[in-house]
Design a protein around this motif. Structure first.
Motif, short mmCIF file in Angstrom:
data_model
loop_
_atom_site.label_atom_id
_atom_site.label_comp_id
_atom_site.label_asym_id
_atom_site.label_seq_id
_atom_site.Cartn_x
_atom_site.Cartn_y
_atom_site.Cartn_z
N ASP A 1 92.24 13.63 -32.33
CA ASP A 1 92.56 13.45 -33.63
C ASP A 1 93.38 14.28 -34.25
O ASP A 1 93.26 15.43 -34.14
CB ASP A 1 91.29 13.33 -34.61
CG ASP A 1 91.30 11.53 -35.09
OD1 ASP A 1 91.94 10.59 -34.76
OD2 ASP A 1 90.19 11.36 -35.68
N ASP B 1 84.20 12.53 -27.21
CA ASP B 1 84.71 12.01 -28.48
C ASP B 1 85.32 13.54 -29.07
O ASP B 1 84.23 14.19 -29.89
CB ASP B 1 83.95 11.40 -29.29
CG ASP B 1 84.26 11.08 -30.95
OD1 ASP B 1 85.42 11.60 -31.10
OD2 ASP B 1 83.52 10.46 -31.66
N GLY C 1 90.50 8.13 -34.42
CA GLY C 1 89.70 8.41 -33.74
C GLY C 1 88.67 7.14 -33.39
O GLY C 1 88.24 7.08 -32.24
N SER C 2 88.32 6.35 -34.22
CA SER C 2 87.75 4.99 -34.16
C SER C 2 88.40 4.22 -32.91
O SER C 2 87.66 3.73 -31.81
CB SER C 2 87.48 4.34 -35.36
OG SER C 2 86.92 5.24 -36.15
N HIS D 1 95.02 13.77 -37.14
CA HIS D 1 94.75 13.82 -38.75
C HIS D 1 93.60 14.34 -39.18
O HIS D 1 93.18 14.21 -40.42
CB HIS D 1 94.92 12.29 -39.24
CG HIS D 1 94.07 11.29 -38.89
ND1 HIS D 1 94.59 10.12 -38.49
CD2 HIS D 1 92.84 11.34 -38.77
CE1 HIS D 1 93.52 9.40 -38.02
NE2 HIS D 1 92.63 9.89 -38.07
N LYS D 2 92.81 15.43 -38.18
CA LYS D 2 91.95 16.07 -38.75
C LYS D 2 92.20 17.65 -38.59
O LYS D 2 93.02 18.11 -39.38
CB LYS D 2 90.45 15.60 -37.93
CG LYS D 2 90.15 14.34 -38.18
CD LYS D 2 88.77 13.95 -37.78
CE LYS D 2 88.33 12.54 -38.28
NZ LYS D 2 87.20 12.08 -37.34
C1 LIG Z 1 86.38 11.17 -37.58
C2 LIG Z 1 85.54 11.07 -36.54
C3 LIG Z 1 85.93 9.70 -35.79
C4 LIG Z 1 86.66 8.68 -36.30
O1 LIG Z 1 88.17 8.90 -36.53
P1 LIG Z 1 89.10 8.20 -37.31
O2 LIG Z 1 90.20 8.77 -37.17
O3 LIG Z 1 88.27 8.40 -38.67
O4 LIG Z 1 88.90 6.54 -37.10
C5 LIG Z 1 85.19 9.70 -34.43
N1 LIG Z 1 84.33 10.31 -34.10
C6 LIG Z 1 83.97 11.67 -34.62
C7 LIG Z 1 83.34 13.04 -34.10
C8 LIG Z 1 84.66 11.64 -35.88
O5 LIG Z 1 84.68 13.08 -36.55
#
Ligand SMILES: *Cc1c(COP(=O)(O)O)cnc(C)c1O
Length: 487
Positions: free
Chosen positions: A308, A279, A152-153, A310-311
């Motif tokens: 993402d 985001d 996500g970053s 992986h969440k």
């Molecule tokens: C986890 C998260 C990110 C970062 O994502 P990564 O996959 O850990 O780099 C960005 N924004 C939100 C809202 C998140 O919860």
């Protein structure tokens, strides 16, 4: 079994045999290491450090695979956290679905690199296919495009970079790719809620704009961006001669899972000519739930979306995508190299995905999405995601019913933040909540989250595991209350 002479999987009988033996032994060791449902065996940092200390990482003579695997089995596997446990709910860090572990074996064995077609022919075509389908899933039309990223970053950085370049190129009529930032770059402003992810500031710094370009907008009681406050800030900035270029909506905040009001933010973006980035690192998974997908239907309004896998999607790290409503804006990341992505090849139909990516060498993560989506289908996915959100709603109701607990906000996705209030012992509430989390981690095999909300230490359940049950949640709450009083 293994021989140091076998290096890779090839067509030779010996390599074939050794590959299968090594994988089988590894799979057996992994499965055997998960003999109970504890999320963590409990060792503290000093003991674990001492146990894993290795004098010789690189021995004079190789130990052979059996000895190394025996070491991994004895020292490492037992001390890994197990996100698949129903006692694991600290972070937006989920267990990996079985089929995606199989995908990882394919990804690693063949080690395709997604930068150019000749390093990843079928993988390139599959990624293109997956991205096309993802754009459709989030409500984009066929002008849209996307790329897989490391997380996500990076997806946020990619989306914000495209926003910055759009603003420079199309609004300021300034070629930022060629000349670097324009002289008035200190006036650029990006708006995001005060509880958005820190990758906003990090991205602003990486883009040369600095933290001061990020305007933090207050949130309301429901932890969503306050739109009136946002509009006032934008107006004030315009009056001060600053240059607003982007609003970032968080669709699933990291701590609370709260969702910013996308439709209203989109209206403001139309009115003030701003890029809307969503985001949805957390909330992107909600789209899979038939029951709850409407909560994120506004994603289609965003100019770029961070997804993402992986969440909530339960695929192994790394797996993320950056989607853009108008794929032309990926030009920001395109640069041609004679050795890699020749224009003459692209004219003949060879797709070089490096043209859309900040990375060069890149994993074939799209395979995990392809295999998992096809294996489980809409029905399987809807059931898994719905279960997690239902679990959070259930747990929230249980907390409301407990006089010893203060709940921070109503969960919109699957995170519940709360704190246990001080009891008869007179122990300070912050100290007590911190102590409870540590005791769960080291003595009960349970890993939960901790954060600070409005100045108070809080506990957090991030419910990403569809195996979680209301009964288990009741048990966990009872245990937390018992530990809180045991001082
Ligand atoms: C986890 C998260 C990110 C970062 O994502 P990564 O996959 O850990 O780099 C960005 N924004 C939100 C809202 C998140 O919860």
């Amino acid at each position: 079994m293994s021989s140091k002479n076998n290096l890779f999987l090839t067509s030779s009988d010996s390599d074939q045999q050794v590959y299968q033996d090594m994988m089988a032994a590894t799979v057996k060791a992994i499965a055997a290491s998960v003999a109970d449902d504890q999320a963590y065996a409990g060792m503290g940092p000093y003991d674990l450090r001492a146990a894993l200390h290795t004098e010789e990482l690189l021995p004079d003579n190789g130990m052979g695979f059996e000895a190394v695997l025996a070491d991994v089995k004895a020292k490492i596997l037992p001390n890994l956290v197990r996100p698949a446990s129903t006692g694991y709910m600290a972070h937006l860090h989920g267990p990996a679905l079985l089929e995606s572990v199989a995908s990882e074996l394919i990804i690693a064995t063949f080690n395709q690199s997604m930068d150019s077609w000749d390093q990843a022919p079928a993988a390139t075509e599959i990624e293109v296919e997956v991205i096309r389908n993802l754009c459709k899933l989030y409500g984009y039309d066929d002008k849209a495009d996307g790329t897989f990223t490391s997380g996500g970053s990076q997806s946020n950085l990619s989306g914000l970079l495209l926003a910055r370049d759009w603003f420079c190129n199309e609004v300021l009529k300034y070629d930022v790719k060629k000349h670097g930032l324009p002289e008035n770059f200190r006036k650029f402003r990006l708006y995001t809620s005060e509880i958005s992810h820190f990758s906003m500031e990090k991205s602003a710094h990486l883009m040369g704009l600095g933290y001061e370009s990020v305007v933090k907008v207050p949130v309301n009681e429901a932890m969503q961006m306050d739109v009136d406050a946002l509009e006032a800030l934008v107006k004030q900035d315009i009056a001060d001669g600053n240059l607003p270029f982007c609003i970032v909506a968080t669709v699933g905040t990291t701590d609370f899972g709260s969702i910013d009001p996308l439709a209203k933010l989109h209206e403001l973006c139309q009115q003030y000519n701003l890029w809307l980035h969503a985001d949805a690192a957390y909330g992107s998974g909600v789209v899979m739930s038939e029951k709850y997908a409407h909560r994120v239907s506004g994603l289609a309004l965003a100019d770029s979306i961070t997804v993402d896998f992986h969440k909530m999607f339960l695929l192994p790290i790394s797996c993320s995508a950056s989607l853009v409503k108008d794929g032309r804006y990926f030009d920001a990341l395109t640069i041609h190299a004679d050795y890699l992505n020749r224009e003459e090849d692209e004219e003949d139909g060879y797709i070089n995905l490096v043209n859309k990516s900040m990375q060069t060498t890149r994993r074939f993560d799209a395979l995990k999405v392809w295999m998992s989506f096809r294996m489980r289908g809409k029905d399987g996915w809807s059931a898994m995601i719905t279960k997690c959100i239902d679990n959070a709603a259930y747990f929230h109701r249980q907390l409301l019913a407990s006089p010893r607990v203060e709940v921070i906000t109503v969960p919109e996705i699957s995170s519940v933040v709360f704190r246990v209030l001080p009891g008869a012992s007179g122990e300070d509430a912050d100290t007590m909540n911190k102590r409870v989390r540590r005791e769960l981690l080291h003595h009960h095999g349970i890993v939960i989250g901790q954060t600070v909300c409005r100045g108070n230490v809080c506990l957090k359940f991030t419910l990403l595991n569809p195996r979680q049950t209301p009964e288990r949640l009741d048990e966990l709450l009872a245990l937390i209350l018992k530990l809180a009083d045991r001082k």
